[in-house]
Design a protein around this motif. Structure first.
Motif, PDB file in Angstrom:
ATOM      1  N   LYS A 147       0.827  -1.204   0.000  1.00  0.00           N
ATOM      2  CA  LYS A 147       0.000   0.000   0.000  1.00  0.00           C
ATOM      3  C   LYS A 147       0.859   1.251   0.000  1.00  0.00           C
ATOM      4  O   LYS A 147       0.557   2.248  -0.670  1.00  0.00           O
ATOM      5  N   SER A 148       1.958   1.224   0.737  1.00  0.00           N
ATOM      6  CA  SER A 148       2.845   2.376   0.807  1.00  0.00           C
ATOM      7  C   SER A 148       3.568   2.617  -0.515  1.00  0.00           C
ATOM      8  O   SER A 148       3.696   3.757  -0.966  1.00  0.00           O
ATOM      9  N   LEU A 149       4.026   1.551  -1.162  1.00  0.00           N
ATOM     10  CA  LEU A 149       4.745   1.703  -2.431  1.00  0.00           C
ATOM     11  C   LEU A 149       3.813   2.150  -3.550  1.00  0.00           C
ATOM     12  O   LEU A 149       4.232   2.849  -4.471  1.00  0.00           O
ATOM     13  N   ASN A 150       2.551   1.707  -3.488  1.00  0.00           N
ATOM     14  CA  ASN A 150       1.537   2.137  -4.461  1.00  0.00           C
ATOM     15  C   ASN A 150       2.014   1.942  -5.903  1.00  0.00           C
ATOM     16  O   ASN A 150       1.940   2.848  -6.732  1.00  0.00           O
ATOM     17  N   LEU A 151       2.502   0.740  -6.195  1.00  0.00           N
ATOM     18  CA  LEU A 151       2.996   0.434  -7.534  1.00  0.00           C
ATOM     19  C   LEU A 151       1.831   0.169  -8.482  1.00  0.00           C
ATOM     20  O   LEU A 151       0.716  -0.129  -8.061  1.00  0.00           O
ATOM     21  N   GLN A 152       2.106   0.272  -9.771  1.00  0.00           N
ATOM     22  CA  GLN A 152       1.068   0.118 -10.783  1.00  0.00           C
ATOM     23  C   GLN A 152       0.539  -1.320 -10.825  1.00  0.00           C
ATOM     24  O   GLN A 152       1.313  -2.281 -10.769  1.00  0.00           O
ATOM     25  N   ARG A 153      -0.773  -1.452 -10.949  1.00  0.00           N
ATOM     26  CA  ARG A 153      -1.389  -2.781 -10.948  1.00  0.00           C
ATOM     27  C   ARG A 153      -0.969  -3.613 -12.158  1.00  0.00           C
ATOM     28  O   ARG A 153      -0.934  -4.847 -12.089  1.00  0.00           O
ATOM     29  N   THR A 163      -1.296 -12.649  -1.190  1.00  0.00           N
ATOM     30  CA  THR A 163      -1.340 -11.232  -0.820  1.00  0.00           C
ATOM     31  C   THR A 163      -0.969 -10.357  -2.013  1.00  0.00           C
ATOM     32  O   THR A 163      -1.641  -9.352  -2.284  1.00  0.00           O
ATOM     33  N   LEU A 164       0.063 -10.719  -2.739  1.00  0.00           N
ATOM     34  CA  LEU A 164       0.472  -9.964  -3.925  1.00  0.00           C
ATOM     35  C   LEU A 164      -0.657  -9.922  -4.960  1.00  0.00           C
ATOM     36  O   LEU A 164      -0.800  -8.931  -5.689  1.00  0.00           O
ATOM     37  N   GLY A 165      -1.442 -10.979  -5.015  1.00  0.00           N
ATOM     38  CA  GLY A 165      -2.532 -11.054  -5.982  1.00  0.00           C
ATOM     39  C   GLY A 165      -3.598  -9.988  -5.806  1.00  0.00           C
ATOM     40  O   GLY A 165      -4.382  -9.732  -6.717  1.00  0.00           O
ATOM     41  N   LYS A 166      -3.641  -9.351  -4.637  1.00  0.00           N
ATOM     42  CA  LYS A 166      -4.597  -8.266  -4.410  1.00  0.00           C
ATOM     43  C   LYS A 166      -4.144  -6.965  -5.055  1.00  0.00           C
ATOM     44  O   LYS A 166      -4.934  -6.031  -5.195  1.00  0.00           O
ATOM     45  N   TYR A 167      -2.867  -6.901  -5.462  1.00  0.00           N
ATOM     46  CA  TYR A 167      -2.298  -5.635  -5.928  1.00  0.00           C
ATOM     47  C   TYR A 167      -1.803  -5.659  -7.371  1.00  0.00           C
ATOM     48  O   TYR A 167      -1.580  -4.597  -7.951  1.00  0.00           O
ATOM     49  N   PHE A 168      -1.613  -6.859  -7.934  1.00  0.00           N
ATOM     50  CA  PHE A 168      -1.052  -6.953  -9.277  1.00  0.00           C
ATOM     51  C   PHE A 168      -1.874  -7.898 -10.145  1.00  0.00           C
ATOM     52  O   PHE A 168      -2.484  -8.850  -9.644  1.00  0.00           O
ATOM     53  N   ASP A 202      -2.603 -26.582  -4.061  1.00  0.00           N
ATOM     54  CA  ASP A 202      -3.803 -26.989  -3.327  1.00  0.00           C
ATOM     55  C   ASP A 202      -4.419 -25.796  -2.598  1.00  0.00           C
ATOM     56  O   ASP A 202      -5.642 -25.621  -2.590  1.00  0.00           O
ATOM     57  N   ASN A 203      -3.575 -24.946  -1.999  1.00  0.00           N
ATOM     58  CA  ASN A 203      -4.077 -23.736  -1.347  1.00  0.00           C
ATOM     59  C   ASN A 203      -4.770 -22.816  -2.350  1.00  0.00           C
ATOM     60  O   ASN A 203      -5.800 -22.206  -2.042  1.00  0.00           O
ATOM     61  N   ALA A 204      -4.207 -22.712  -3.543  1.00  0.00           N
ATOM     62  CA  ALA A 204      -4.810 -21.867  -4.576  1.00  0.00           C
ATOM     63  C   ALA A 204      -6.193 -22.381  -4.976  1.00  0.00           C
ATOM     64  O   ALA A 204      -7.120 -21.592  -5.210  1.00  0.00           O
ATOM     65  N   LYS A 205      -6.341 -23.701  -5.033  1.00  0.00           N
ATOM     66  CA  LYS A 205      -7.647 -24.285  -5.361  1.00  0.00           C
ATOM     67  C   LYS A 205      -8.668 -23.959  -4.279  1.00  0.00           C
ATOM     68  O   LYS A 205      -9.832 -23.653  -4.571  1.00  0.00           O
ATOM     69  N   LYS A 206      -8.246 -24.013  -3.012  1.00  0.00           N
ATOM     70  CA  LYS A 206      -9.157 -23.699  -1.909  1.00  0.00           C
ATOM     71  C   LYS A 206      -9.630 -22.251  -1.985  1.00  0.00           C
ATOM     72  O   LYS A 206     -10.765 -21.935  -1.630  1.00  0.00           O
ATOM     73  N   LEU A 207      -8.752 -21.370  -2.459  1.00  0.00           N
ATOM     74  CA  LEU A 207      -9.091 -19.945  -2.565  1.00  0.00           C
ATOM     75  C   LEU A 207      -9.697 -19.586  -3.915  1.00  0.00           C
ATOM     76  O   LEU A 207     -10.097 -18.437  -4.133  1.00  0.00           O
ATOM     77  N   LYS A 208      -9.737 -20.570  -4.827  1.00  0.00           N
ATOM     78  CA  LYS A 208     -10.209 -20.311  -6.196  1.00  0.00           C
ATOM     79  C   LYS A 208      -9.433 -19.137  -6.789  1.00  0.00           C
ATOM     80  O   LYS A 208      -9.994 -18.222  -7.395  1.00  0.00           O
ATOM     81  N   ALA A 209      -8.104 -19.212  -6.627  1.00  0.00           N
ATOM     82  CA  ALA A 209      -7.232 -18.082  -6.993  1.00  0.00           C
ATOM     83  C   ALA A 209      -6.440 -18.339  -8.267  1.00  0.00           C
ATOM     84  O   ALA A 209      -5.355 -17.790  -8.449  1.00  0.00           O
ATOM     85  N   LYS A 210      -6.950 -19.173  -9.147  1.00  0.00           N
ATOM     86  CA  LYS A 210      -6.181 -19.559 -10.329  1.00  0.00           C
ATOM     87  C   LYS A 210      -6.212 -18.536 -11.455  1.00  0.00           C
ATOM     88  O   LYS A 210      -5.549 -18.700 -12.463  1.00  0.00           O
ATOM     89  N   GLY A 211      -6.952 -17.450 -11.319  1.00  0.00           N
ATOM     90  CA  GLY A 211      -7.043 -16.464 -12.390  1.00  0.00           C
ATOM     91  C   GLY A 211      -5.724 -15.788 -12.695  1.00  0.00           C
ATOM     92  O   GLY A 211      -5.101 -16.012 -13.728  1.00  0.00           O
ATOM     93  N   CYS A 212      -5.265 -14.953 -11.772  1.00  0.00           N
ATOM     94  CA  CYS A 212      -4.036 -14.179 -12.006  1.00  0.00           C
ATOM     95  C   CYS A 212      -2.835 -14.817 -11.331  1.00  0.00           C
ATOM     96  O   CYS A 212      -1.732 -14.273 -11.375  1.00  0.00           O
ATOM     97  N   THR A 250       8.400  -5.530 -13.328  1.00  0.00           N
ATOM     98  CA  THR A 250       8.110  -6.623 -12.394  1.00  0.00           C
ATOM     99  C   THR A 250       8.553  -6.292 -10.975  1.00  0.00           C
ATOM    100  O   THR A 250       9.607  -5.696 -10.759  1.00  0.00           O
ATOM    101  N   VAL A 251       7.735  -6.711 -10.017  1.00  0.00           N
ATOM    102  CA  VAL A 251       8.051  -6.638  -8.596  1.00  0.00           C
ATOM    103  C   VAL A 251       8.452  -8.039  -8.140  1.00  0.00           C
ATOM    104  O   VAL A 251       7.694  -8.992  -8.319  1.00  0.00           O
TER     105      VAL A 251
END
Length: 222
Positions: free
Chosen positions: A80-86, A103-108, A126-136, A154-155
């Motif tokens: 949040k402090s760095l406020n880098l481009q999405r 956590t990074l997935g919320k910002y990029f 497996d954690n990604a499947k539980k969160l259904k986070a396979k998009g980005c 890139t960050v």
């Protein structure tokens, strides 16, 4: 009905609820509520983010460090402090079970976790499947010293994943990639035990984030 039993039961329940409320109030008072909320989020999704020794992960201690998760409130504060481009890409080097990646997935818009241990890689998937986070989000089981990022500014995030000799190899690889592609690199390095090696590779030390209960984060730029 046994009124003594009922009264005892109610007194016990009131005591338990009161203790829980007090813990919440203490957390709010000392500014730590966000950590409790993060812990609750992990439990609700039944994520496996526990620490792992190198031996348990099938890793050589001469090339790797103990795995511990580092996503959540402190990384949120830094980003949040760095406020880098999405539109920047983000890469977690030594991503373990994926906590920082989520956590990074919320910002990029695109986040990649690079992990050498096949065991940790499978758990992260497996954690990604539980969160259904396979998009980005994607996880790659690869050696970070030879990893070639996708084109784009890139960050890179690291939580002390390697001893200094491997950090040197990783940083030199990233420097060569940046020189070849002309891309901008930001590095977020938590618990930066190999700070000197990052600077020697040609990255400018820009900022320090200190945390009361956690390891510091150093920020670098190409």
């Amino acid at each position: 009905m046994n009124h003594t039993f009922v009264n005892s039961y109610l007194d016990n329940r009131i005591q338990i609820i009161s203790q829980r409320l007090l813990r919440i109030l203490y957390a709010i008072n000392d500014g730590d509520f966000k950590h409790h909320r993060y812990a609750l989020w992990k439990r609700l999704h039944r994520l496996d983010l526990t620490g792992e020794s190198c031996a348990h992960c099938g890793l050589d201690e001469r090339r790797s460090s103990y795995h511990a998760e580092s996503g959540g409130p402190e990384l949120d504060t830094v980003l949040k402090s760095l406020n880098l481009q999405r539109h920047y890409n983000a890469v977690d080097i030594g991503s373990g079970k994926g906590a920082a990646v989520f956590t990074l997935g919320k910002y990029f818009s695109k986040v990649t976790g690079v992990e050498l241990s096949e065991r940790l890689h499978v758990i992260a998937e497996d954690n990604a499947k539980k969160l259904k986070a396979k998009g980005c989000v994607e996880f790659l089981c690869k050696d970070a010293t030879t990893f070639q990022p996708s084109p784009g500014d890139t960050v890179f995030y690291l939580f002390n994943p390697f001893p200094a000799v491997i950090v040197t190899a990783v940083m030199n690889n990233l420097r060569q990639w940046a020189n070849h592609t002309g891309q901008t690199i930001w590095i977020i390095y938590k618990n930066p035990v190999a700070h000197d090696e990052v600077v020697k590779a040609g990255f400018q030390h820009k900022k320090i984030f200190d945390f009361m209960h956690g390891k510091p984060c150093y920020i670098y730029q190409s």
